[in-house]
Design a protein around this motif. Structure first.
Motif, PDB file in Angstrom:
ATOM      1  N   SER A 148       0.640  -1.169   0.017  1.00 46.88           N
ATOM      2  CA  SER A 148       0.069  -0.156   0.120  1.00 46.88           C
ATOM      3  C   SER A 148       0.817   1.413   0.078  1.00 46.88           C
ATOM      4  O   SER A 148       0.544   2.150  -0.668  1.00 46.88           O
ATOM      5  CB  SER A 148      -1.074  -0.003   1.153  1.00 46.88           C
ATOM      6  OG  SER A 148      -0.313   0.597   2.458  1.00 46.88           O
ATOM      7  N   LYS A 149       2.099   1.275   0.580  1.00 46.70           N
ATOM      8  CA  LYS A 149       3.016   2.307   0.614  1.00 46.70           C
ATOM      9  C   LYS A 149       3.398   2.630  -0.697  1.00 46.70           C
ATOM     10  O   LYS A 149       3.500   3.666  -1.295  1.00 46.70           O
ATOM     11  CB  LYS A 149       4.207   1.918   1.250  1.00 46.70           C
ATOM     12  CG  LYS A 149       3.867   1.959   2.928  1.00 46.70           C
ATOM     13  CD  LYS A 149       5.059   1.940   3.877  1.00 46.70           C
ATOM     14  CE  LYS A 149       4.728   1.982   5.331  1.00 46.70           C
ATOM     15  NZ  LYS A 149       6.170   1.906   5.958  1.00 46.70           N
ATOM     16  N   VAL A 150       3.861   1.487  -1.475  1.00 46.87           N
ATOM     17  CA  VAL A 150       4.056   1.549  -3.107  1.00 46.87           C
ATOM     18  C   VAL A 150       3.088   2.205  -3.734  1.00 46.87           C
ATOM     19  O   VAL A 150       3.489   3.217  -4.581  1.00 46.87           O
ATOM     20  CB  VAL A 150       4.537   0.311  -3.591  1.00 46.87           C
ATOM     21  CG1 VAL A 150       4.689   0.461  -5.050  1.00 46.87           C
ATOM     22  CG2 VAL A 150       5.718  -0.156  -2.885  1.00 46.87           C
ATOM     23  N   MET A 151       1.649   1.863  -3.468  1.00 44.26           N
ATOM     24  CA  MET A 151       0.650   2.274  -4.293  1.00 44.26           C
ATOM     25  C   MET A 151       0.507   3.966  -3.985  1.00 44.26           C
ATOM     26  O   MET A 151       0.037   4.511  -4.723  1.00 44.26           O
ATOM     27  CB  MET A 151      -0.773   1.763  -3.869  1.00 44.26           C
ATOM     28  CG  MET A 151      -0.777   0.388  -4.454  1.00 44.26           C
ATOM     29  SD  MET A 151      -2.163  -0.738  -3.640  1.00 44.26           S
ATOM     30  CE  MET A 151      -3.607   0.529  -3.983  1.00 44.26           C
ATOM     31  N   GLN A 152       0.873   4.344  -2.580  1.00 43.85           N
ATOM     32  CA  GLN A 152       0.734   5.686  -2.287  1.00 43.85           C
ATOM     33  C   GLN A 152       1.495   6.457  -2.986  1.00 43.85           C
ATOM     34  O   GLN A 152       1.482   7.798  -3.178  1.00 43.85           O
ATOM     35  CB  GLN A 152       0.845   5.742  -0.709  1.00 43.85           C
ATOM     36  CG  GLN A 152      -0.274   5.103   0.042  1.00 43.85           C
ATOM     37  CD  GLN A 152      -0.225   5.413   1.489  1.00 43.85           C
ATOM     38  OE1 GLN A 152       0.187   6.587   1.834  1.00 43.85           O
ATOM     39  NE2 GLN A 152      -0.109   4.369   2.326  1.00 43.85           N
ATOM     40  N   VAL A 153       2.703   6.093  -3.592  1.00 42.63           N
ATOM     41  CA  VAL A 153       3.680   6.824  -4.325  1.00 42.63           C
ATOM     42  C   VAL A 153       3.008   7.290  -5.605  1.00 42.63           C
ATOM     43  O   VAL A 153       3.170   8.453  -6.092  1.00 42.63           O
ATOM     44  CB  VAL A 153       4.777   6.026  -4.715  1.00 42.63           C
ATOM     45  CG1 VAL A 153       5.779   6.645  -5.665  1.00 42.63           C
ATOM     46  CG2 VAL A 153       5.677   5.448  -3.674  1.00 42.63           C
ATOM     47  N   PHE A 154       1.783   6.460  -6.123  1.00 41.07           N
ATOM     48  CA  PHE A 154       1.281   6.669  -7.443  1.00 41.07           C
ATOM     49  C   PHE A 154      -0.147   7.209  -7.235  1.00 41.07           C
ATOM     50  O   PHE A 154      -0.579   7.960  -8.200  1.00 41.07           O
ATOM     51  CB  PHE A 154       1.226   5.638  -8.329  1.00 41.07           C
ATOM     52  CG  PHE A 154       2.641   4.902  -8.695  1.00 41.07           C
ATOM     53  CD1 PHE A 154       3.425   5.530  -9.684  1.00 41.07           C
ATOM     54  CD2 PHE A 154       3.066   3.920  -7.907  1.00 41.07           C
ATOM     55  CE1 PHE A 154       4.582   5.214  -9.997  1.00 41.07           C
ATOM     56  CE2 PHE A 154       4.218   3.409  -8.182  1.00 41.07           C
ATOM     57  CZ  PHE A 154       5.139   3.944  -9.059  1.00 41.07           C
ATOM     58  N   MET A 155      -0.782   7.115  -6.250  1.00 41.60           N
ATOM     59  CA  MET A 155      -2.033   7.674  -5.860  1.00 41.60           C
ATOM     60  C   MET A 155      -2.334   8.122  -4.408  1.00 41.60           C
ATOM     61  O   MET A 155      -1.674   7.651  -3.563  1.00 41.60           O
ATOM     62  CB  MET A 155      -2.947   6.424  -6.370  1.00 41.60           C
ATOM     63  CG  MET A 155      -2.978   5.215  -5.716  1.00 41.60           C
ATOM     64  SD  MET A 155      -4.302   3.911  -5.958  1.00 41.60           S
ATOM     65  CE  MET A 155      -3.403   3.523  -7.691  1.00 41.60           C
ATOM     66  N   ASN A 156      -3.185   8.927  -4.389  1.00 42.51           N
ATOM     67  CA  ASN A 156      -3.558   9.441  -3.178  1.00 42.51           C
ATOM     68  C   ASN A 156      -4.795   8.645  -2.499  1.00 42.51           C
ATOM     69  O   ASN A 156      -5.912   8.949  -2.910  1.00 42.51           O
ATOM     70  CB  ASN A 156      -3.977  10.785  -3.249  1.00 42.51           C
ATOM     71  CG  ASN A 156      -4.496  11.619  -1.919  1.00 42.51           C
ATOM     72  OD1 ASN A 156      -4.866  10.987  -0.937  1.00 42.51           O
ATOM     73  ND2 ASN A 156      -3.996  12.913  -1.723  1.00 42.51           N
ATOM     74  N   LEU A 157      -4.418   7.749  -1.697  1.00 41.03           N
ATOM     75  CA  LEU A 157      -5.330   6.706  -1.129  1.00 41.03           C
ATOM     76  C   LEU A 157      -6.457   7.682  -0.451  1.00 41.03           C
ATOM     77  O   LEU A 157      -7.805   7.309  -0.202  1.00 41.03           O
ATOM     78  CB  LEU A 157      -4.823   5.632  -0.392  1.00 41.03           C
ATOM     79  CG  LEU A 157      -4.075   4.634  -1.177  1.00 41.03           C
ATOM     80  CD1 LEU A 157      -3.379   3.686  -0.197  1.00 41.03           C
ATOM     81  CD2 LEU A 157      -4.958   3.997  -2.387  1.00 41.03           C
ATOM     82  N   ASP A 158      -6.023   8.493   0.395  1.00 39.92           N
ATOM     83  CA  ASP A 158      -7.143   9.379   1.134  1.00 39.92           C
ATOM     84  C   ASP A 158      -8.197  10.020   0.201  1.00 39.92           C
ATOM     85  O   ASP A 158      -9.310  10.012   0.477  1.00 39.92           O
ATOM     86  CB  ASP A 158      -6.419  10.357   2.013  1.00 39.92           C
ATOM     87  CG  ASP A 158      -7.173  11.170   2.849  1.00 39.92           C
ATOM     88  OD1 ASP A 158      -7.788  10.754   3.802  1.00 39.92           O
ATOM     89  OD2 ASP A 158      -7.675  12.386   2.409  1.00 39.92           O
ATOM     90  N   ARG A 159      -7.414  10.500  -0.940  1.00 40.35           N
ATOM     91  CA  ARG A 159      -8.493  11.215  -1.717  1.00 40.35           C
ATOM     92  C   ARG A 159      -9.298  10.105  -2.487  1.00 40.35           C
ATOM     93  O   ARG A 159     -10.827  10.298  -2.568  1.00 40.35           O
ATOM     94  CB  ARG A 159      -7.929  12.124  -2.758  1.00 40.35           C
ATOM     95  CG  ARG A 159      -8.678  12.551  -3.643  1.00 40.35           C
ATOM     96  CD  ARG A 159      -8.171  13.755  -4.570  1.00 40.35           C
ATOM     97  NE  ARG A 159      -6.802  13.392  -5.059  1.00 40.35           N
ATOM     98  CZ  ARG A 159      -5.942  14.076  -5.031  1.00 40.35           C
ATOM     99  NH1 ARG A 159      -5.911  15.468  -4.524  1.00 40.35           N
ATOM    100  NH2 ARG A 159      -4.625  14.026  -5.315  1.00 40.35           N
ATOM    101  N   MET A 160      -8.767   9.008  -2.612  1.00 38.73           N
ATOM    102  CA  MET A 160      -9.659   7.840  -3.544  1.00 38.73           C
ATOM    103  C   MET A 160     -10.766   7.299  -2.541  1.00 38.73           C
ATOM    104  O   MET A 160     -11.846   7.216  -2.967  1.00 38.73           O
ATOM    105  CB  MET A 160      -8.588   6.562  -3.899  1.00 38.73           C
ATOM    106  CG  MET A 160      -9.245   5.940  -4.998  1.00 38.73           C
ATOM    107  SD  MET A 160      -8.036   4.770  -5.493  1.00 38.73           S
ATOM    108  CE  MET A 160      -7.864   3.545  -4.239  1.00 38.73           C
ATOM    109  N   ILE A 161     -10.275   6.913  -1.539  1.00 35.63           N
ATOM    110  CA  ILE A 161     -11.126   6.211  -0.377  1.00 35.63           C
ATOM    111  C   ILE A 161     -12.276   7.082  -0.027  1.00 35.63           C
ATOM    112  O   ILE A 161     -13.407   6.847   0.260  1.00 35.63           O
ATOM    113  CB  ILE A 161     -10.467   5.587   0.623  1.00 35.63           C
ATOM    114  CG1 ILE A 161      -9.654   4.435   0.007  1.00 35.63           C
ATOM    115  CG2 ILE A 161     -11.386   4.986   1.698  1.00 35.63           C
ATOM    116  CD1 ILE A 161      -8.636   3.780   0.980  1.00 35.63           C
TER     117      ILE A 161
END
Length: 178
Positions: A148-161
């Protein structure tokens, strides 16, 4: 030709190293919170969250796969109620269990994702009276595994979720303010 391949390999290795370094700097926990004020008493909002059967009418995730398989078990509602789902790539698969249900004020849910990525989180809904209205807060938190940290490099999980939470809360507002 060999020089070109070597240069490309070095550039790829550097890019991967940068991504891994950036991922390592991300926080060790994921926390997403959204809130809304609903012009209705908490007693009208609470049953829609406390009963997984009711989630089909307000949850933003329920309409993303019309063929999603749902299994309800445990208690009918409240503490001990269990909801498992298995769907397409838009919803994945997972399981929720209500761990705590405090009448018209708080619901705590153990939230386990199985696919597309495994994850173990807690979701909390709090309902606080604000005069004739209710402040409803939806929070999800848990450990941020390295993927999930790797995913956060490319996307803003707070904004998406968070967008999904905002849609769900707006749906609860529409249903309960009628």
């Amino acid at each position: 030709m060999f020089e070109t391949i070597a240069i490309i390999a070095v550039i790829l290795a550097l890019a991967i190293a940068v991504i891994l370094i950036l991922a390592a700097t991300k926080p060790g926990t994921l926390r997403v919170t959204r809130a809304i004020s609903i012009d209705a008493p908490a007693e009208r909002v609470f049953p829609l969250i406390n009963d997984f059967h009711q989630w089909t009418v307000w949850s933003p995730y329920e309409n993303r796969d019309p063929d999603m398989k749902r299994i309800y078990s445990g208690a009918e509602r409240g503490q001990g109620a269990v909801y498992a789902w298995d769907g397409n790539k838009n919803v994945g698969a997972g399981r929720m269990e209500i761990l705590q249900s405090s009448a018209a004020s708080k619901i705590v849910i153990k939230l386990d994702f199985i696919k597309p990525f495994e994850g173990h989180n807690t979701a909390e809904f709090t309902m606080l009276p604000q005069g004739d209205a209710t402040s409803v807060t939806w929070t999800m938190y848990g450990p941020a595994v390295f993927m999930s940290k790797v995913m956060q490099v490319f996307m803003n999980l707070d904004r998406m979720i968070g967008r999904d939470f905002e849609i769900g809360l707006a749906n609860l507002k529409k249903l309960t303010e009628k």
